[in-house]
Design an enzyme around this catalytic site. Sequence first.
Site, PDB file in Angstrom:
ATOM      1  CE  LYS A  79       4.595  31.835  42.580  1.00  0.00           C
ATOM      2  NZ  LYS A  79       5.070  31.501  41.225  1.00  0.00           N
ATOM      3  CB  SER A 154       1.869  30.454  38.984  1.00  0.00           C
ATOM      4  OG  SER A 154       3.276  30.553  39.219  1.00  0.00           O
ATOM      5  CB  SER A 178       5.119  31.922  36.945  1.00  0.00           C
ATOM      6  OG  SER A 178       4.189  30.959  36.595  1.00  0.00           O
TER       7      SER A 178
HETATM    8  N1  GLN Z   1       1.846  28.803  33.188  1.00  0.00           N
HETATM    9  C1  GLN Z   1       2.893  27.823  33.193  1.00  0.00           C
HETATM   10  C2  GLN Z   1       2.397  26.553  33.813  1.00  0.00           C
HETATM   11  O1  GLN Z   1       1.272  26.509  34.158  1.00  0.00           O
HETATM   12  C3  GLN Z   1       4.097  28.363  33.886  1.00  0.00           C
HETATM   13  C4  GLN Z   1       3.975  28.381  35.352  1.00  0.00           C
HETATM   14  C5  GLN Z   1       5.195  28.905  36.029  1.00  0.00           C
HETATM   15  O2  GLN Z   1       6.045  29.546  35.408  1.00  0.00           O
HETATM   16  N2  GLN Z   1       5.309  28.582  37.297  1.00  0.00           N
HETATM   17  O3  GLN Z   1       3.108  25.606  33.955  1.00  0.00           O
END
Ligand code: GLN
Length: 488
Positions: A79, A154, A178
């Site tokens: 990532k 994400s 995410s």
């Molecule tokens: N979807 C969640 C957010 O927007 C989690 C994102 C993540 O785990 N990095 O904060």
Amino acid sequence: MELHQKTIHEVSADLKAKKISSVELTKAVLAHLEKVEPKVQSFITKTPDEALAAAAEADKRLASGQNLTPFTGVPIAIKDLLCAKGVRTTCGSKMLENFKPPYDATVVDRLNQAGAVSVGKTNMDEFAMGSSTETSAYQKTRNPWNLACVPGGSSGGSATSVSADQAFASLGSDTGGSIRQPAALCGLVGLKPTYGRVSRYGLIAFASSLDQIGPFTKDVEDCALMLSAIAGHDRKDSTSAPVAVPDYLAEMKKSIKGLKVGIPKEFFPAGLNPEVGDAVKKAISELEKQGAEIHEVSLPTSPYGLAAYYVLAPSEASSNLARYDGVRYGLRVPGENIVEMYSKTRAAGFGSEVKRRIMLGTYALSSGYYDAYYLKALKVRRLIKQDYDKAFEKVDVIATPTAPNPAFKFGEKTGDPLSMYLEDIFTVSINITGMPGLSVPCGLSKTGLPIGLQLIGKSFDESTLLRTAYAYEQATEWHKLKPTLKDS
Ligand code: GLN
């Protein structure tokens, strides 16, 4: 089966048996990566030259037969918020468009030391804020099971790179879901380890008390291998825990007879997508068939998890992201004076979701509102943890859906941030408590989109999650299905 479709444990055996060299394997994977990349758009930066050089090194190691690991010569993806020395690391943001870190994240270093071959850096929501990878400043990553749908987020690019067989495994990060949510939406195994289990050194921070790094893999055995490679104390991260790392492969194979599985009624609300509810309930019956005992448990404060998360995470983000000011690194937009330089840089460098989070967090932390929002959210955090601790006095593992729905269409939720935030309803409380969570494929919707079962464990008990998921996987075929890469 084609080479790129195999698992890590399968190709690793081929490499060790000298059926194929790492250079041959890496070339085959890179060719497939290029072929499908126009459709899925997993990568922000591809590193084919570095990959072939690492593969040649791995071949030397394989020829000597010494110091071999399950990763020696195996292509993986990373990532784009994990620092890799000399490789552009953007965090999905224009702010870091030209940032080349001078060092490796600990997890990247550990995989390099193990002989893994990185093929590139994957697309993500900007600064990991999002549930669909649509907030990336670079491109739209598409779900291999239906190219008209999002891959989740994400860590969307990390998920699609494995789902579309562009890499055998990948690393993602999980602050509120995410890893688990894109794993569910793309038909993969995804693990968020316990907070402290894996070093965060070299992870570009979103919300430091919630962030954790973990793997995406094609099956549970590969997940156990990846966790073994990255877990363990690191003196460069003071929040990494000096807790012994078990032999996950051996633990995974133990039986689940007598295992106590808790089902929290709060995770099966009346409005739950019926396809998700049915698939998860069937998966729970399968665990019961294999000798697990099913118990109802209650997590009464868990419905407040989402609200607490969307105060805590933006608060921490507003502090973490203050460092992008055009002074030390990243984008700089010149101004008449330093204040104008700061504001022009931040206005141009950050996208709208990141700005929204910074504003929310700054508000929640400001004097006068701190007690009402941030402090209150911390109190809720403690109550949620107490609920889970109480449930875990009765059961060994908790089973729930990973995401409330299968993959959705592009643009469906971008106009309404709250509907996007609801995607995290079943995952955020696990980051709030710091416990480990794993998503394993447990079904397909009528339209052919994957559904995930989430398993939640006690802190530092990833072994039980792997054991439960492995037992389930042995009895089912979901992990063997491959996406169509079609627009339908
Ligand atoms: N979807 C969640 C957010 O927007 C989690 C994102 C993540 O785990 N990095 O904060």
